[in-house]
Design an enzyme around this catalytic site. Structure first.
Site, PDB file in Angstrom:
ATOM      1  N   ASP A  96       0.822  -1.210   0.000  1.00  0.00           N
ATOM      2  CA  ASP A  96       0.000   0.000   0.000  1.00  0.00           C
ATOM      3  C   ASP A  96       0.854   1.257   0.000  1.00  0.00           C
ATOM      4  O   ASP A  96       1.735   1.419   0.838  1.00  0.00           O
ATOM      5  CB  ASP A  96      -0.908  -0.010   1.230  1.00  0.00           C
ATOM      6  CG  ASP A  96      -1.805   1.207   1.289  1.00  0.00           C
ATOM      7  OD1 ASP A  96      -2.358   1.589   0.247  1.00  0.00           O
ATOM      8  OD2 ASP A  96      -1.942   1.781   2.375  1.00  0.00           O
ATOM      9  N   ASP A 310      -3.797   8.071  -4.988  1.00  0.00           N
ATOM     10  CA  ASP A 310      -3.845   6.874  -4.149  1.00  0.00           C
ATOM     11  C   ASP A 310      -4.126   5.642  -5.003  1.00  0.00           C
ATOM     12  O   ASP A 310      -5.270   5.374  -5.362  1.00  0.00           O
ATOM     13  CB  ASP A 310      -4.911   7.026  -3.072  1.00  0.00           C
ATOM     14  CG  ASP A 310      -4.995   5.809  -2.167  1.00  0.00           C
ATOM     15  OD1 ASP A 310      -3.944   5.186  -1.909  1.00  0.00           O
ATOM     16  OD2 ASP A 310      -6.104   5.467  -1.725  1.00  0.00           O
TER      17      ASP A 310
END
Length: 482
Positions: A96, A310
């Site tokens: 992530d 993101d």
């Protein structure tokens, strides 16, 4: 007129297999990274649910003053297998860019998940079974960086407590131990090599963290904080704090690289400083040259509002008024009858070539960086004659009420996206992610690095769902200069 359709399932899911190759002091290393939704037929609601949980995490108040946090059941789109401890044991963690620590579930943990729907075994890290495990105390430099509390005193363990937007919590202590990476020793040959890192050892999870639908053992963060894996490697002189990704949503394949990219050349825009996420400043937006008015708060330079990049978010989220204006301008250039699917997805019937019929959406950022989002990026096929917009009305605001744009994987695909934390900039360029890029190591030598389908003949039909196995090469480069 908007009508409502019965919920439909996406007919095609792409199973993405990543291969991560890292060059540190003495060589290269390899990981296998798998898409979270690989081989599973997912409802539209599941994609939206993934993002909703992630947004709650991103906007939550967090007790631990890290540049980000982690959530095992919904945080990322990709997971990988790593090895920790001596002797090394395997753990599955999500990769992530919005998290800043590596953490895994640790024994004893009565409320940690014991099974998952991802088809992987779950394991608890136990420091007692590792000969190289070391406790991290409050006096440790790592702890003094993240903990600014008087309760953390001498001879006490460096602990953490994270609270998420839905009330879920994670508690534990930091541990120092070896992470074992597979060193590339030749063509398709590897040998293990261990390197010491600090990671979180979670022993008390509550709420959604115990859910089993997509649980993994932990998180591996590539965020901006000094606590992230890339920052720890950089602090040890192993790599530069630069990484990039190039994901192909049309032909399959792609690249994830850590280190300098020589070509293609990318233009960059500043990362807003002192922010948890990768915030940038959006200056303008247009549909085939027809401008759209932006909310004033999106141009803020103090990090209040603005635009977040993101890759762990699936779709792209805009303030309500901006979303309405965008959809209106797109459909004015190509008139279609919209239907709402599962209450949030604007869909329509269409049988022609969408790239020829629909306009390009351009986002303009500080320092004249443009992000062009093509119809094949922002439209996805629900079935052969039905398309849906990946643009979503997010309604996301900061605690001060400033508007937020969140650009996820959908609009970042088919582009080389570079995160240069050394110079605090982020940039991108349109690129065929099934081809190659040229990367540079610490000596200045440049190498072609490309994505290829290692299992090109592995496509199969399972319950009517086409599953395509792809591969993505990921390279991390030694940053020493000669």
């Amino acid at each position: 007129m908007v009508t409502t359709m019965d919920p439909s399932r996406i007919s095609r899911i792409v199973a993405v297999v990543f291969v991560l190759v890292i060059q540190v002091v003495s060589g290269n290393f390899v990981f296998n990274v798998t898409h979270k939704f690989a081989g599973k037929e997912k409802q539209l609601s599941e994609l939206k649910s993934h993002d909703s949980f992630r947004h709650a995490r991103m906007l939550a108040n967090i007790d631990l003053p890290l540049g980000g946090d982690s959530r095992a059941d919904s945080i990322g789109l990709y997971f990988t297998k790593i090895k920790l401890g001596s002797p090394p044991k395997e753990y599955y963690v999500q990769v992530d860019t919005g998290s800043d620590i590596l953490w895994v579930n640790c024994a004893p943990c009565p409320k940690c998940p014991v099974k998952t729907d991802l088809g992987i075994p779950l394991s608890l890290y136990d420091s007692k079974t590792s000969s190289t495990s070391k406790n991290v105390g409050c006096e440790d430099d790592f702890c003094s960086f993240i903990m600014q509390s008087e309760t953390c005193g001498a001879k006490k363990p460096c602990s953490y407590h994270v609270v998420y937007g839905d009330g879920s919590t994670s508690d534990g202590d930091f541990i120092k131990d070896n992470i074992t990476l597979e060193q590339v020793t030749g063509n398709l040959r590897t040998a293990p090599l261990a390197q010491e890192v600090v990671f979180g050892c979670g022993k008390n999870q509550s709420g959604q963290l115990g859910q089993t639908d997509s649980a993994v053992d932990g998180i591996m963060g590539f965020g901006q904080s000094n606590t992230s894996i890339i920052s720890q490697l950089a602090a040890g002189g192993s790599t530069k704090r630069i990484f990039s990704h190039c994901l192909d949503n049309m032909n399959g394949g792609g690249i994830f690289a850590v280190g300098e990219v020589e070509s293609p050349v990318v233009k960059t825009t500043p990362i807003v400083p002192n922010q948890v996420h990768y915030n940038v400043i959006l200056k303008g937006m247009d549909v085939d040259g027809d401008p759209i008015d932006l909310p004033p708060s999106l141009a803020s330079t103090n990090g209040d509002g603005g635009t977040i990049i993101d890759s762990g978010t699936t779709l792209a989220y805009l303030p309500q008024n901006l979303y309405n204006s965008l959809i209106e301008k797109i459909t004015a250039k190509q008139q279609v009858k919209l239907h709402m699917v599962q209450e949030t997805f604007a869909c329509f019937s269409f049988t022609s070539n969408t790239d020829k019929a629909f306009p390009v959406v351009n986002l303009h950022f500080e320092d004249s960086l443009k992000l062009s989002v093509y119809p094949h990026d922002y439209l996805f096929s629900l079935r052969e004659d039905m398309y849906c917009f990946g643009w979503q009305s997010g309604g996301m605001t900061t605690q001060d009420g400033a508007d937020v744009i969140l650009l996820g994987d959908l609009v970042l695909s088919n582009k080389l996206v570079v995160y240069d934390l050394e110079n605090e900039v982020i940039g991108w360029a349109d690129h065929n992610c099934s081809s190659s890029i040229k990367v540079k190591d610490g000596s200045g030598a440049a190498y072609q690095l490309g994505a290829e389908n290692l299992i090109s003949a592995a496509s199969s039909v399972m319950n009517g769902t086409l599953v395509t196995l792809l591969s993505i090469l990921i390279w991390v480069f030694h940053s020493f200069t000669s």
